[in-house]
Design a protein around this motif. Structure first.
Motif, short mmCIF file in Angstrom:
data_model
loop_
_atom_site.label_atom_id
_atom_site.label_comp_id
_atom_site.label_asym_id
_atom_site.label_seq_id
_atom_site.Cartn_x
_atom_site.Cartn_y
_atom_site.Cartn_z
N ALA A 78 49.90 7.52 -8.94
CA ALA A 78 49.70 8.31 -10.16
C ALA A 78 50.98 8.42 -10.96
N SER A 79 52.12 8.52 -10.29
CA SER A 79 53.40 8.67 -11.00
C SER A 79 53.77 7.40 -11.76
N GLU A 98 48.59 8.27 -3.13
CA GLU A 98 47.93 8.62 -4.40
C GLU A 98 48.94 9.20 -5.39
N GLN A 99 49.83 10.05 -4.89
CA GLN A 99 50.85 10.64 -5.77
C GLN A 99 51.79 9.57 -6.31
N SER A 126 57.77 4.38 -3.71
CA SER A 126 58.13 4.42 -5.13
C SER A 126 59.02 3.22 -5.47
N GLN A 177 47.30 10.98 0.61
CA GLN A 177 47.73 11.81 -0.52
C GLN A 177 49.09 11.34 -1.05
N GLY A 184 58.18 8.80 0.51
CA GLY A 184 57.77 8.65 -0.88
C GLY A 184 58.73 7.76 -1.65
#
Length: 385
Positions: free
Chosen positions: A237-238, A233-234, A273, A230, A269
């Motif tokens: 998506a961002s 995926e976040q 990122s 998850q 994260g």
């Protein structure tokens, strides 16, 4: 081995001679005292005679005992032991004196010097401990110098990176302040440039704050159970819209699913990122950025790969150094601070993991390896705090 000086050898020899003379005089005095006791005490003399007569062996009834000989042999054994003990004791004192002399020499500033000789027994432990202590002190001094140097470099780099956009902001705002524009479009243009430069400065400050926060000793880590699938995926998506604008497809895949690990979700994260943002900014010609996570035993391996331009081989070893830029002008143009990958390395280290880079003409991949379990979260937090 320790080599004694001529003076020490002479003193050792002289002490041995004096000790022997004193022991001979003591032995003679004791022998005279014993003989007087035997001669003046008839009972003692009779007892010695009876013992002497009873200690005979062989067909010829040979006597094997004479108290004078026995006493002399005992005195000789004791004398040898005393001489050996005193000379050894003196030799150990000389060893300690040499160690103290070496310590004084090191304390005078000769920190590259070490006690060169080897000794026997527990004294060698002293030499080993002293050399280890000096090595540790020198290493601590070097580390402190490196920290001071790093602080100076940090201030210099931050000042330089902040000064450039700040100069632009002040310059364009001054144009507006002095009414050096010809139309409303010029005002909007100048204010827009100042706004973009301000955002660039904000990103720099946020990166700097994040880097210093994770670099601090005892940086807090909020460990909890996280579904890595998850989270990835976040992240993908961002960056989906930004990737589409550059013709880059951002996707993620996790095996197995769900894939649970112990981690700080906010910091982890930030790691992925930063890696995706790095690929979008600097992966020229890339058509995809793939985040792939797979479990291997007690570890999870996450690969962030793109098919853009390869990273020069000479730059790979320096990628995770703070403020390092593969191409300085390109980084400035895209607003990079040179801290993104340094933050990645620091956060991965906090999670007891590793990160490495592989880059060739086919693909550039950042490979992050993390343990699935960080141990008891409270215990882990206590250790990190």
């Amino acid at each position: 081995m320790l080599k004694l000086t001529a003076r020490e050898k002479g003193a050792l020899f002289f002490e041995g001679i004096i000790t022997v003379i004193l022991l001979v005089l003591i032995n003679l005095a004791l022998i005279i005292i014993i003989q007087n006791v035997i001669q003046t005490n008839q009972g003692v003399a009779s007892g010695i005679f009876i013992i002497k007569q009873s200690l005979k062996i062989g067909p010829l009834q040979t006597q094997i005992w004479s108290y004078q000989r026995i006493v002399i042999v005992i005195f000789i054994v004791i004398d040898i032991f005393v001489v050996w003990w005193r000379l050894l004791r003196r030799y150990h004192q000389y060893q300690i004196n040499h160690i103290i002399k070496e310590l004084h020499y090191i304390a005078q500033g000769h920190l590259d010097h070490r006690i060169p000789f080897r000794l026997k027994g527990r004294t060698q432990n002293v030499v080993t401990s002293v050399n280890a202590l000096v090595d540790s002190a020198v290493q601590s001094m070097n580390d402190e110098r490196q920290i001071e140097k790093s602080k100076d470099e940090l201030i210099t780099n931050v000042s330089h990176d902040l000064r450039t956009p700040l100069t632009s902001i002040i310059g364009y705002l001054r144009l507006i302040e002095d009414k050096q524009y010809h139309s409303e479009e010029d005002i909007l243009k100048y204010s827009h440039i100042a706004y973009e430069k301000a955002k660039q400065m904000k990103n720099m400050v946020e990166d700097l704050f994040e880097y210093t926060k994770v670099q601090q000793h005892g940086a807090p880590v909020n460990i909890m159970s996280v579904d890595l699938g998850q989270l990835l995926e976040q992240v993908s998506a961002s960056f989906e819209l930004e990737g589409e604008n550059k013709g880059i497809q951002v996707s993620s895949q996790t095996t197995p699913s769900p894939l649970m690990i112990d981690a700080d979700p906010e910091k982890l994260g930030r790691v992925f990122s930063n890696l995706v943002a790095n690929g979008i900014k600097y992966g020229h010609g890339a058509s995809y950025i793939k985040l792939n996570a797979q479990q291997h035993g007690d570890n999870v391996v996450v690969t962030v790969a793109n098919d853009g331009e390869p990273i020069p081989k000479e730059s790979i070893a320096h990628l995770f150094e703070r403020f390092y830029r593969v191409e300085a002008s390109r980084s400035k143009a895209t607003g990079g601070t040179g801290l993104g990958l340094a933050i990645v390395k620091s956060v991965v280290d906090l999670h007891h993991g590793t990160v490495q880079v592989k880059s060739d003409d086919h693909e550039t991949a950042f490979i992050v390896t993390l343990p699935t379990k960080q141990g008891d979260s409270k215990k882990n937090n206590a250790q990190i705090h």
